[in-house]
Design a protein around this motif. Sequence first.
Motif, PDB file in Angstrom:
ATOM      1  N   HIS A   1     -34.472  -1.660  34.690  1.00 41.74           N
ATOM      2  CA  HIS A   1     -34.773  -0.245  34.523  1.00 41.74           C
ATOM      3  C   HIS A   1     -35.105   0.360  35.877  1.00 41.74           C
ATOM      4  CE1 HIS A   1     -34.476  -0.771  30.268  1.00 41.74           C
ATOM      5  NE2 HIS A   1     -35.478  -1.626  30.238  1.00 41.74           N
TER       6      HIS A   1
ATOM      7  N   SER B   1     -25.221   3.340  27.608  1.00 47.15           N
ATOM      8  CA  SER B   1     -26.442   3.925  27.093  1.00 47.15           C
ATOM      9  C   SER B   1     -27.624   3.065  27.497  1.00 47.15           C
ATOM     10  CB  SER B   1     -26.366   4.044  25.566  1.00 47.15           C
ATOM     11  OG  SER B   1     -27.424   4.831  25.071  1.00 47.15           O
ATOM     12  N   PHE B   2     -28.817   3.516  27.121  1.00 47.44           N
ATOM     13  CA  PHE B   2     -30.042   2.777  27.396  1.00 47.44           C
ATOM     14  C   PHE B   2     -29.930   1.382  26.801  1.00 47.44           C
ATOM     15  CE2 PHE B   2     -34.714   2.113  26.484  1.00 47.44           C
ATOM     16  CZ  PHE B   2     -35.083   1.965  27.805  1.00 47.44           C
ATOM     17  N   THR B   3     -30.310   0.377  27.557  1.00 44.78           N
ATOM     18  CA  THR B   3     -30.009  -1.009  27.189  1.00 44.78           C
ATOM     19  C   THR B   3     -31.084  -1.707  26.360  1.00 44.78           C
ATOM     20  OG1 THR B   3     -30.889  -1.683  29.340  1.00 44.78           O
ATOM     21  CG2 THR B   3     -28.501  -1.373  29.169  1.00 44.78           C
ATOM     22  N   GLU B   4     -32.272  -1.141  26.273  1.00 44.66           N
ATOM     23  CA  GLU B   4     -33.368  -1.825  25.589  1.00 44.66           C
ATOM     24  C   GLU B   4     -33.082  -2.113  24.111  1.00 44.66           C
ATOM     25  OE1 GLU B   4     -36.822  -3.852  26.416  1.00 44.66           O
ATOM     26  OE2 GLU B   4     -35.669  -2.620  27.810  1.00 44.66           O
TER      27      GLU B   4
ATOM     28  N   GLY C   1     -27.663   7.268  21.876  1.00 47.63           N
ATOM     29  CA  GLY C   1     -28.595   8.110  22.616  1.00 47.63           C
ATOM     30  C   GLY C   1     -28.116   9.543  22.660  1.00 47.63           C
TER      31      GLY C   1
ATOM     32  N   ASN D   1     -28.443   8.364  28.118  1.00 41.74           N
ATOM     33  CA  ASN D   1     -28.791   7.785  29.413  1.00 41.74           C
ATOM     34  C   ASN D   1     -27.815   6.643  29.679  1.00 41.74           C
ATOM     35  OD1 ASN D   1     -30.081   6.595  31.609  1.00 41.74           O
ATOM     36  ND2 ASN D   1     -31.818   5.835  30.436  1.00 41.74           N
TER      37      ASN D   1
ATOM     38  N   ASP E   1     -31.563   7.946  19.562  1.00 38.79           N
ATOM     39  CA  ASP E   1     -32.568   7.926  20.623  1.00 38.79           C
ATOM     40  C   ASP E   1     -32.609   9.294  21.286  1.00 38.79           C
ATOM     41  OD1 ASP E   1     -34.157   7.539  22.827  1.00 38.79           O
ATOM     42  OD2 ASP E   1     -32.830   6.097  23.809  1.00 38.79           O
TER      43      ASP E   1
ATOM     44  N   PHE F   1     -25.506  -0.854  33.217  1.00 38.83           N
ATOM     45  CA  PHE F   1     -25.205  -0.244  31.928  1.00 38.83           C
ATOM     46  C   PHE F   1     -23.854  -0.758  31.424  1.00 38.83           C
ATOM     47  CE2 PHE F   1     -27.982   2.930  33.943  1.00 38.83           C
ATOM     48  CZ  PHE F   1     -28.896   3.153  32.923  1.00 38.83           C
TER      49      PHE F   1
END
Length: 343
Positions: free
Chosen positions: A12, A102-105, A143, A147, A171, A313
């Motif tokens: 991040h 997109s956001f990876t979490e 998302g 992101n 998200d 990403f």
Amino acid sequence: MGEADRAKLRHHGDVETGPGMVDFAVNVQGSGPPEWLRERLAGRLGELGRYPGESDERVARTAVAARHGRRVEEVLLLAGAAEGFAMLPRLGSRLAALIHPSFTEPELALREAGVPVARVVLAAPYTLASAVVPEAADLVVVGNPTNPTSVLHAAEHIRALRRPGRIVVVDEAFIDAVPGEAESLAGESLPDVLVLRSLTKTWALAGLRCGYLLGDPAVLEQLSHGRAHWPLGTLQLEAIAATATAGAVAETQRKAEVIAADRAAMIPRLRALGLGVHEPAAAPFLLLRVPDAELLRKKLADKGIAVRRGDTFPGLESGFLRVAVRPATEVDRLVAAIAEIGV
């Protein structure tokens, strides 16, 4: 999942920056919450000797419910949006589809819990029109705005992802930075749609860990099953309640207008340097295409400027950076440094 893949998913922007650096890597707006919010939080410090009570949680949930026109039972408070992603495996999905880049979490949380994952990788311009989601997927995560692409998907395109027996997770961590919160599903009580919100970015509360989920009470109960007692502290509950008031929402919208203006001013300045800037862009960050992104990132770091690498990403090969939208004075430093380095 190999360690290299795990490291990329876990990466991040906060690891890119350091003390004294000009921070374009993290999308938090400002270095801390506004003074009025600090005062509200400080006013609760004398109560930290007792456990947060049910009344504190009820006040915060009621405020969030009123903010979005939802029932209190449709609100699940979170210790940051990341906690919401960590809960997703409790849904017992047989196949989870992640819309990328997109956001990876979310993907990391699902993979580490052993949930089968299908990556749905969008090609530029990264819109849902090109998404081919497996019909077998009973969980879809998207998302909005996304992101790192800064794409704002139409609400109708997200609703089109719904299927019998499927849950769609949206998200919306950055949507309060969009004027009018356009395309948000937060105010719609859909039984198969979960909407995640974060207070980290616009309110500069990354260190306090605050967020919430909106959705069907039965689904929220499934997500919270087995959760530790007192999951949120007194200050977190106070922050959630405070930022859900009508005055606070109006303040976020004023900030959103400023962010939009800063972004509009920033784009041509970056393009003039020879950088590719992805548009349309609706979020408080921009995706840049750079001939040698890694070299530029390192040279900027040497000059005390942090930017976010893009190759972690899924769906973005080398050659991308993400930069937060910032005021002109900070953009001046970024532009001057890139002009000196060259691309």
